[in-house]
Write a protein that holds these residues in place. Sequence first.
Motif, PDB file in Angstrom:
ATOM      1  N   LYS A  20       0.822  -1.210   0.000  1.00  0.00           N
ATOM      2  CA  LYS A  20       0.000   0.000   0.000  1.00  0.00           C
ATOM      3  C   LYS A  20       0.860   1.265   0.000  1.00  0.00           C
ATOM      4  O   LYS A  20       0.429   2.302  -0.500  1.00  0.00           O
ATOM      5  N   ASP A  26      -3.155  -1.022  -4.812  1.00  0.00           N
ATOM      6  CA  ASP A  26      -4.292  -0.519  -5.587  1.00  0.00           C
ATOM      7  C   ASP A  26      -4.133  -0.838  -7.070  1.00  0.00           C
ATOM      8  O   ASP A  26      -5.107  -1.196  -7.750  1.00  0.00           O
ATOM      9  N   ARG A  29      -4.954  -4.463  -7.625  1.00  0.00           N
ATOM     10  CA  ARG A  29      -6.400  -4.695  -7.572  1.00  0.00           C
ATOM     11  C   ARG A  29      -7.098  -4.202  -8.836  1.00  0.00           C
ATOM     12  O   ARG A  29      -8.081  -4.795  -9.272  1.00  0.00           O
TER      13      ARG A  29
END
Length: 163
Positions: A20, A26, A29
């Motif tokens: 992160k 992110d 994902r």
Amino acid sequence: MFQLVHRVSGALQRFREGMKTLGVLDAIRMHPDAFRPLFCHEPSPLTADVLERSAVGRNKRRPEECVVAFWRDYLLDVEEQEGPLQLGGILAFTTGANDIPPLGFSPLPSVVFLHELPLRQGRHLPPANTCINCLRLPVLKKFEDFKETMDFALKNTQGFGQE
């Protein structure tokens, strides 16, 4: 449950926090397929070129290639001639079956090379293992010697008592 989840959960949590930090988590994902090769091993497809390159550099490759040519010539000679030795006899010597079974062979018939020295001078007979459908071809330097050896071995076997 403890071994798979609870024991490693702390390490996974720290890994997630680290990802992160720079926004990598992110990005993973949002684009999971783009990152899949980084985290998951995908074996490359096995091709003939890959196998051929793996054999390059073997000291025994050149004599084996000569024996493969001898073997092909021998099979053509047997196919053309009429007489006691036929392709069915070679198949029976190698697999124990005179004909190809309706469902094929399992395992498929294979050929390996016999590099060991003969027991007696001048005799380098090809053994076969009918359990695994494997014929061991003698590595000889002349086709005449190869043909004579194969003829002798194939004509002088019992063949499981079959006529």
